[in-house]
Design a protein around this motif. Sequence first.
Motif, PDB file in Angstrom:
ATOM      1  N   VAL A 109       0.937  -1.160   0.022  1.00 36.11           N
ATOM      2  CA  VAL A 109       0.100   0.099   0.064  1.00 36.11           C
ATOM      3  C   VAL A 109       0.547   0.949  -0.113  1.00 36.11           C
ATOM      4  N   LEU A 110       0.654   2.162  -0.915  1.00 34.84           N
ATOM      5  CA  LEU A 110       1.486   3.322  -1.027  1.00 34.84           C
ATOM      6  C   LEU A 110       1.020   4.544  -1.057  1.00 34.84           C
ATOM      7  N   LEU A 111       1.282   5.518  -0.279  1.00 39.02           N
ATOM      8  CA  LEU A 111       0.788   7.012  -0.343  1.00 39.02           C
ATOM      9  C   LEU A 111       1.867   7.907  -0.770  1.00 39.02           C
ATOM     10  N   VAL A 112       1.555   8.636  -1.612  1.00 37.12           N
ATOM     11  CA  VAL A 112       2.475   9.839  -1.995  1.00 37.12           C
ATOM     12  C   VAL A 112       1.870  11.096  -1.743  1.00 37.12           C
ATOM     13  N   ASN A 113       2.580  12.001  -0.985  1.00 40.67           N
ATOM     14  CA  ASN A 113       2.066  13.204  -0.638  1.00 40.67           C
ATOM     15  C   ASN A 113       2.867  14.315  -1.311  1.00 40.67           C
ATOM     16  N   ALA A 114       2.447  15.189  -2.414  1.00 40.26           N
ATOM     17  CA  ALA A 114       3.244  15.953  -3.288  1.00 40.26           C
ATOM     18  C   ALA A 114       3.204  17.264  -2.623  1.00 40.26           C
ATOM     19  N   ASP A 115       4.173  17.992  -3.038  1.00 34.18           N
ATOM     20  CA  ASP A 115       4.598  19.452  -2.370  1.00 34.18           C
ATOM     21  C   ASP A 115       3.285  20.445  -2.738  1.00 34.18           C
ATOM     22  N   GLN A 116       2.648  20.136  -3.752  1.00 35.63           N
ATOM     23  CA  GLN A 116       1.601  21.084  -4.395  1.00 35.63           C
ATOM     24  C   GLN A 116       0.059  20.657  -3.617  1.00 35.63           C
ATOM     25  N   GLY A 117       0.416  19.605  -2.848  1.00 34.92           N
ATOM     26  CA  GLY A 117      -1.020  19.294  -2.080  1.00 34.92           C
ATOM     27  C   GLY A 117      -1.788  18.105  -3.029  1.00 34.92           C
ATOM     28  N   GLN A 118      -0.954  17.431  -3.940  1.00 32.90           N
ATOM     29  CA  GLN A 118      -1.594  16.273  -4.739  1.00 32.90           C
ATOM     30  C   GLN A 118      -1.168  14.955  -3.637  1.00 32.90           C
ATOM     31  N   HIS A 119      -2.252  13.944  -3.835  1.00 33.61           N
ATOM     32  CA  HIS A 119      -2.054  12.824  -3.194  1.00 33.61           C
ATOM     33  C   HIS A 119      -2.263  11.655  -4.038  1.00 33.61           C
ATOM     34  N   TYR A 120      -1.291  10.644  -3.901  1.00 39.02           N
ATOM     35  CA  TYR A 120      -1.785   9.368  -4.769  1.00 39.02           C
ATOM     36  C   TYR A 120      -1.811   8.321  -3.879  1.00 39.02           C
ATOM     37  N   PHE A 121      -2.918   7.601  -3.897  1.00 46.69           N
ATOM     38  CA  PHE A 121      -3.192   6.463  -3.052  1.00 46.69           C
ATOM     39  C   PHE A 121      -3.225   5.359  -3.981  1.00 46.69           C
ATOM     40  N   ALA A 122      -2.517   4.122  -3.570  1.00 48.87           N
ATOM     41  CA  ALA A 122      -2.297   3.084  -4.553  1.00 48.87           C
ATOM     42  C   ALA A 122      -2.103   1.769  -3.587  1.00 48.87           C
ATOM     43  N   ALA A 123      -2.533   0.525  -4.433  1.00 54.32           N
ATOM     44  CA  ALA A 123      -2.215  -0.878  -3.955  1.00 54.32           C
ATOM     45  C   ALA A 123      -1.252  -1.556  -4.957  1.00 54.32           C
ATOM     46  N   GLY A 124      -0.674  -2.141  -4.367  1.00 55.59           N
ATOM     47  CA  GLY A 124       0.211  -3.033  -5.661  1.00 55.59           C
ATOM     48  C   GLY A 124       0.836  -4.345  -5.039  1.00 55.59           C
ATOM     49  N   LEU A 125       1.854  -4.599  -5.860  1.00 53.97           N
ATOM     50  CA  LEU A 125       2.837  -5.720  -5.736  1.00 53.97           C
ATOM     51  C   LEU A 125       4.098  -5.323  -5.883  1.00 53.97           C
ATOM     52  N   ALA A 126       5.222  -6.208  -4.819  1.00 57.79           N
ATOM     53  CA  ALA A 126       6.499  -5.875  -5.238  1.00 57.79           C
ATOM     54  C   ALA A 126       7.243  -7.177  -5.039  1.00 57.79           C
ATOM     55  N   LYS A 127       8.281  -7.356  -5.676  1.00 58.89           N
ATOM     56  CA  LYS A 127       9.089  -8.573  -5.976  1.00 58.89           C
ATOM     57  C   LYS A 127      10.402  -8.483  -5.724  1.00 58.89           C
ATOM     58  N   ASP A 128      11.078  -9.110  -4.770  1.00 58.72           N
ATOM     59  CA  ASP A 128      12.683  -9.106  -4.626  1.00 58.72           C
ATOM     60  C   ASP A 128      13.337  -9.839  -5.576  1.00 58.72           C
ATOM     61  N   VAL A 129      13.886  -9.476  -6.623  1.00 63.50           N
ATOM     62  CA  VAL A 129      14.421 -10.018  -7.757  1.00 63.50           C
ATOM     63  C   VAL A 129      15.692 -10.729  -7.809  1.00 63.50           C
ATOM     64  N   TYR A 130      16.472 -10.007  -6.837  1.00 60.61           N
ATOM     65  CA  TYR A 130      17.601 -10.488  -6.777  1.00 60.61           C
ATOM     66  C   TYR A 130      18.313 -10.041  -5.293  1.00 60.61           C
ATOM     67  N   LYS A 131      19.230 -11.148  -4.908  1.00 61.96           N
ATOM     68  CA  LYS A 131      19.817 -10.777  -3.148  1.00 61.96           C
ATOM     69  C   LYS A 131      21.101 -11.342  -3.111  1.00 61.96           C
ATOM     70  N   TYR A 132      21.884 -10.432  -2.675  1.00 59.63           N
ATOM     71  CA  TYR A 132      23.369 -10.797  -2.398  1.00 59.63           C
ATOM     72  C   TYR A 132      23.829 -10.181  -1.021  1.00 59.63           C
ATOM     73  N   ASN A 133      24.054 -10.920  -0.151  1.00 63.24           N
ATOM     74  CA  ASN A 133      24.453 -10.476   1.086  1.00 63.24           C
ATOM     75  C   ASN A 133      23.484  -9.423   1.496  1.00 63.24           C
ATOM     76  N   ASP A 134      23.619  -8.320   1.844  1.00 64.50           N
ATOM     77  CA  ASP A 134      22.830  -7.342   2.316  1.00 64.50           C
ATOM     78  C   ASP A 134      22.303  -6.444   1.554  1.00 64.50           C
ATOM     79  N   PHE A 135      22.473  -6.809   0.064  1.00 66.90           N
ATOM     80  CA  PHE A 135      22.113  -6.033  -1.015  1.00 66.90           C
ATOM     81  C   PHE A 135      20.828  -6.606  -1.847  1.00 66.90           C
ATOM     82  N   SER A 136      19.819  -5.851  -2.338  1.00 63.98           N
ATOM     83  CA  SER A 136      18.837  -6.564  -2.942  1.00 63.98           C
ATOM     84  C   SER A 136      18.319  -5.572  -3.857  1.00 63.98           C
ATOM     85  N   VAL A 137      17.500  -6.153  -5.071  1.00 57.65           N
ATOM     86  CA  VAL A 137      16.914  -5.345  -6.069  1.00 57.65           C
ATOM     87  C   VAL A 137      15.167  -5.578  -5.889  1.00 57.65           C
ATOM     88  N   ARG A 138      14.615  -4.826  -6.162  1.00 59.84           N
ATOM     89  CA  ARG A 138      13.090  -5.020  -5.868  1.00 59.84           C
ATOM     90  C   ARG A 138      12.390  -4.168  -7.144  1.00 59.84           C
TER      91      ARG A 138
END
Length: 181
Positions: free
Chosen positions: A86-115
């Motif tokens: 679930v994501l909320l973006v609050n922009a500087d000129q008063g705009q708001h973006y409300f969203a739902a979605g999916l994320a996936k971790d596609v790569y992981k090496y030690n403490d680093f990952s890509v999503r």
Amino acid sequence: MSRWHTDRCKIVQQRSAGPRTVKTLALALSLLSPLVSLSTQALPQGSELKAGAAVWNLFDDADRYALHVAYIHKPLDSFYGLRPTVLLVNADQGQHYFAAGLAKDVYKYNDFSVRVAFHAGIVDESENLGDTIEFYSSLSGLYNFSESFSLEAEIGHISNGGLGDTNPGSESFVLSAHYHF
């Protein structure tokens, strides 16, 4: 007032928006800090809270700023490790973006990952983006500093996918802190 004066005032207002975003981010992080001390046993282990600051219109004027806040659910093993978000973006000129979605971790090496992530949502002031329904996709790199804290650098793109009469889209760069519970 002259046109030059009016245009100059708009530029000054846009450029002064940055410090407000930093103050908003500091306020959001201070509001999230009590969550760190709360017992998280009732929350799904492996989930994350995210708060970050963004620069929008990245490939144009880079003149918009925003606060991004998200909840990222633990990976769902029975659904290929996808993570509901679930994501909320609050922009500087008063705009708001409300969203739902999916994320996936596609790569992981030690403490680093890509999503990668994809969200569908609504924006409350659609004049600049062409439609109320907007899609946000992102690619990010995360570095885990500990079991409970990581930093993320993210490149994102928002677009109405051709649903509106115009589809200007916009790119962003976001730096975020994640709290893992």
